[in-house]
Design a protein around this motif. Structure first.
Motif, PDB file in Angstrom:
ATOM      1  N   GLU A   1      46.184  16.086  38.412  1.00  0.00           N
ATOM      2  CA  GLU A   1      46.914  14.952  38.987  1.00  0.00           C
ATOM      3  C   GLU A   1      46.168  14.442  40.215  1.00  0.00           C
ATOM      4  O   GLU A   1      45.830  15.211  41.117  1.00  0.00           O
ATOM      5  N   ILE A   2      45.908  13.149  40.239  1.00  0.00           N
ATOM      6  CA  ILE A   2      45.214  12.530  41.375  1.00  0.00           C
ATOM      7  C   ILE A   2      46.268  12.046  42.369  1.00  0.00           C
ATOM      8  O   ILE A   2      47.128  11.235  42.018  1.00  0.00           O
TER       9      ILE A   2
ATOM     10  N   VAL B   1      41.109  12.988  48.469  1.00  0.00           N
ATOM     11  CA  VAL B   1      41.399  14.058  47.515  1.00  0.00           C
ATOM     12  C   VAL B   1      40.166  14.903  47.272  1.00  0.00           C
ATOM     13  O   VAL B   1      39.028  14.471  47.503  1.00  0.00           O
ATOM     14  N   SER B   2      40.399  16.120  46.795  1.00  0.00           N
ATOM     15  CA  SER B   2      39.274  16.980  46.455  1.00  0.00           C
ATOM     16  C   SER B   2      38.527  16.404  45.259  1.00  0.00           C
ATOM     17  O   SER B   2      39.132  16.057  44.245  1.00  0.00           O
ATOM     18  N   PRO B   3      37.204  16.330  45.350  1.00  0.00           N
ATOM     19  CA  PRO B   3      36.422  15.807  44.222  1.00  0.00           C
ATOM     20  C   PRO B   3      36.204  16.838  43.123  1.00  0.00           C
ATOM     21  O   PRO B   3      35.716  16.501  42.053  1.00  0.00           O
TER      22      PRO B   3
ATOM     23  N   ARG C   1      32.802  19.133  36.808  1.00  0.00           N
ATOM     24  CA  ARG C   1      32.586  17.692  36.990  1.00  0.00           C
ATOM     25  C   ARG C   1      33.083  17.283  38.377  1.00  0.00           C
ATOM     26  O   ARG C   1      34.057  17.824  38.898  1.00  0.00           O
ATOM     27  N   ILE C   2      32.368  16.323  38.956  1.00  0.00           N
ATOM     28  CA  ILE C   2      32.630  15.881  40.327  1.00  0.00           C
ATOM     29  C   ILE C   2      33.215  14.481  40.274  1.00  0.00           C
ATOM     30  O   ILE C   2      32.673  13.598  39.595  1.00  0.00           O
ATOM     31  N   HIS C   3      34.311  14.271  40.969  1.00  0.00           N
ATOM     32  CA  HIS C   3      35.029  12.996  40.939  1.00  0.00           C
ATOM     33  C   HIS C   3      35.001  12.350  42.324  1.00  0.00           C
ATOM     34  O   HIS C   3      34.687  12.998  43.321  1.00  0.00           O
ATOM     35  N   THR C   4      35.350  11.089  42.384  1.00  0.00           N
ATOM     36  CA  THR C   4      35.323  10.396  43.667  1.00  0.00           C
ATOM     37  C   THR C   4      36.522  10.809  44.513  1.00  0.00           C
ATOM     38  O   THR C   4      37.655  10.812  44.035  1.00  0.00           O
ATOM     39  N   PRO C   5      36.304  11.131  45.801  1.00  0.00           N
ATOM     40  CA  PRO C   5      37.401  11.546  46.678  1.00  0.00           C
ATOM     41  C   PRO C   5      38.183  10.376  47.260  1.00  0.00           C
ATOM     42  O   PRO C   5      39.262  10.571  47.833  1.00  0.00           O
ATOM     43  N   VAL C   6      37.647   9.167  47.125  1.00  0.00           N
ATOM     44  CA  VAL C   6      38.269   7.945  47.659  1.00  0.00           C
ATOM     45  C   VAL C   6      38.043   6.803  46.663  1.00  0.00           C
ATOM     46  O   VAL C   6      37.182   6.895  45.792  1.00  0.00           O
ATOM     47  N   SER C   7      38.788   5.758  46.824  1.00  0.00           N
ATOM     48  CA  SER C   7      38.487   4.504  46.116  1.00  0.00           C
ATOM     49  C   SER C   7      37.568   3.683  47.004  1.00  0.00           C
ATOM     50  O   SER C   7      37.821   3.542  48.210  1.00  0.00           O
ATOM     51  N   GLY C   8      36.491   3.174  46.434  1.00  0.00           N
ATOM     52  CA  GLY C   8      35.582   2.407  47.262  1.00  0.00           C
ATOM     53  C   GLY C   8      34.312   2.022  46.537  1.00  0.00           C
ATOM     54  O   GLY C   8      34.202   2.132  45.319  1.00  0.00           O
TER      55      GLY C   8
ATOM     56  N   MET D   1      40.780  19.555  41.658  1.00  0.00           N
ATOM     57  CA  MET D   1      40.366  18.155  41.730  1.00  0.00           C
ATOM     58  C   MET D   1      41.597  17.257  41.766  1.00  0.00           C
ATOM     59  O   MET D   1      42.532  17.427  41.001  1.00  0.00           O
ATOM     60  N   GLY D   2      41.593  16.290  42.693  1.00  0.00           N
ATOM     61  CA  GLY D   2      42.709  15.359  42.831  1.00  0.00           C
ATOM     62  C   GLY D   2      43.732  15.759  43.868  1.00  0.00           C
ATOM     63  O   GLY D   2      44.587  14.959  44.249  1.00  0.00           O
ATOM     64  N   GLU D   3      43.644  17.003  44.359  1.00  0.00           N
ATOM     65  CA  GLU D   3      44.594  17.490  45.364  1.00  0.00           C
ATOM     66  C   GLU D   3      44.315  16.843  46.719  1.00  0.00           C
ATOM     67  O   GLU D   3      43.162  16.675  47.118  1.00  0.00           O
ATOM     68  N   ARG D   4      45.370  16.490  47.445  1.00  0.00           N
ATOM     69  CA  ARG D   4      45.227  15.837  48.751  1.00  0.00           C
ATOM     70  C   ARG D   4      44.657  16.798  49.784  1.00  0.00           C
ATOM     71  O   ARG D   4      45.149  17.912  49.962  1.00  0.00           O
TER      72      ARG D   4
END
Length: 262
Positions: free
Chosen positions: A73-74, A82-84, A140-147, A252-255
Motif C-alpha cells: 500500500e502506497i 514513502v519508503s522506496p 525493486r526500487i520505487h519512487t519515494p515522492v511524486s515529481g 515499500m510505500g510505508e510513510r
C-alpha cells in the motif's frame, strides 16, 4: 587479527570481475535449479511473487521479481515521503554541515556520496535515511515522492558488502561502491535517491522506459542481488515520523515522514 583477516578477504573478493561472473551465472539457465533452494534458505515469501516459482527461468529473474498487485500500500498523503523499498533502516538523522554522522560507526560526507556533484549544496543540512535490503527482501526500487527526474548519474566504484560487517569494518563503503543516483524535484524541494551496489550485485538497472515525471510508488529501478538505498532530503524539507526510523523494518510505500516547503 580476525577483523584484519576478514577485511582482507573482503577486499580480495570485492572485485568487479567476481561480481560480473556471479551475475552472469545468475542470469543463465544453469541457475534455475537453485531458485527454490535460494527461496527456502532466505525465507522468501514466494506467495507474494507475481508468478509461480516454476515460471522463473533464472535466479536473477526470480530475484528481480515483481509482487502481486496490491500487496504494498502506497501512503496517499500529499506531503508524505514513502519508503522506496522493503528494507531495514540502518541509519537516519540530520545531515550536519555536509556530514552524515555515525552510520555503523563511520562518518560520510555528502560531497563524496554524491560524487562531488554541484547539487551537494542542496543537502548540506538536510536529512538522510539508509535502507538496507537483505537477500530476503523484494528488490525493486520505487519512487519515494511524486515529481520530476531532473538528473541521473552513474558512479563507477567497488562492490564491497553493505551488510553490518561491511558498513562497520570496511572504509566508507556507501561512498566507495558503485552508485546510481536519481535526483527528483517535488512539491517541497529536491530528493536524491542513491542506489548503492554491493558484493555479488552484477548491476543496478533503471526500469524501461523511464518516465521523466513519476507518481509516488512507481517503479524506478531494481537491484540484481541485495544492496542499499540512501535517501537524501534537501535542507529544511523533511520531518521524520514521530515513532522514529532507525532500526525499523519498513515496506515499500510505508510513510517515513512529512515533506514541507523550505
Amino acid at each position: 587479527m580476525t577483523k584484519w583477516l576478514l577485511r582482507s578477504m573482503t577486499e580480495l573478493s570485492s572485485r568487479k570481475w567476481i561480481s560480473s561472473l556471479t551475475g552472469r551465472f545468475a542470469q543463465s539457465a544453469a541457475s534455475r535449479p537453485f531458485i527454490s533452494r535460494f527461496a527456502k534458505t532466505y525465507g522468501i515469501k514466494i506467495e507474494e511473487a507475481e508468478k509461480p516459482l516454476s515460471q522463473y527461468m533464472t535466479l536473477n529473474e526470480f530475484f528481480t521479481r515483481r509482487l502481486k498487485p496490491g500487496l504494498r500500500e502506497i501512503h496517499e498523503g500529499i506531503d508524505s515521503l514513502v519508503s522506496p523499498v522493503d528494507a531495514l533502516i540502518t541509519g537516519a538523522g540530520p545531515i550536519s554541515s555536509g556530514t552524515i554522522v555515525n552510520v555503523k560507526g563511520q562518518d560520510y560526507t555528502i560531497e563524496e556520496l554524491l560524487n562531488r556533484s554541484p547539487r551537494t549544496a542542496n543537502y548540506m543540512n538536510g536529512y538522510y535515511i539508509v535502507l538496507y535490503l537483505s537477500p530476503t527482501d523484494y528488490h525493486r526500487i520505487h519512487t519515494p515522492v511524486s515529481g520530476r527526474i531532473v538528473e541521473r548519474e552513474h558512479v563507477l566504484g567497488r562492490v564491497y558488502p553493505v551488510n553490518d560487517f561491511g558498513l562497520r569494518h570496511m572504509r566508507r563503503v556507501l561512498s566507495r561502491n558503485e552508485r546510481l543516483i536519481t535526483y527528483m524535484q517535488h512539491s517541497a524541494g529536491e530528493t536524491a535517491v542513491v542506489k548503492v551496489g554491493a558484493m555479488n550485485v552484477s548491476s543496478i538497472q533503471y526500469v524501461q522506459p523511464l518516465k521523466p515525471e513519476m507518481v509516488k510508488g512507481e517503479e524506478l529501478a531494481y537491484f540484481e542481488f541485495g544492496s542499499t538505498v540512501v535517501l537524501l532530503l534537501e535542507d529544511g524539507t523533511f520531518t521524520p515520523r514521530d515513532n522514529g526510523l532507525l532500526g525499523m523494518k519498513v515496506r515499500m510505500g510505508e510513510r517515513l515522514g512529512a515533506l514541507q516547503d523550505n
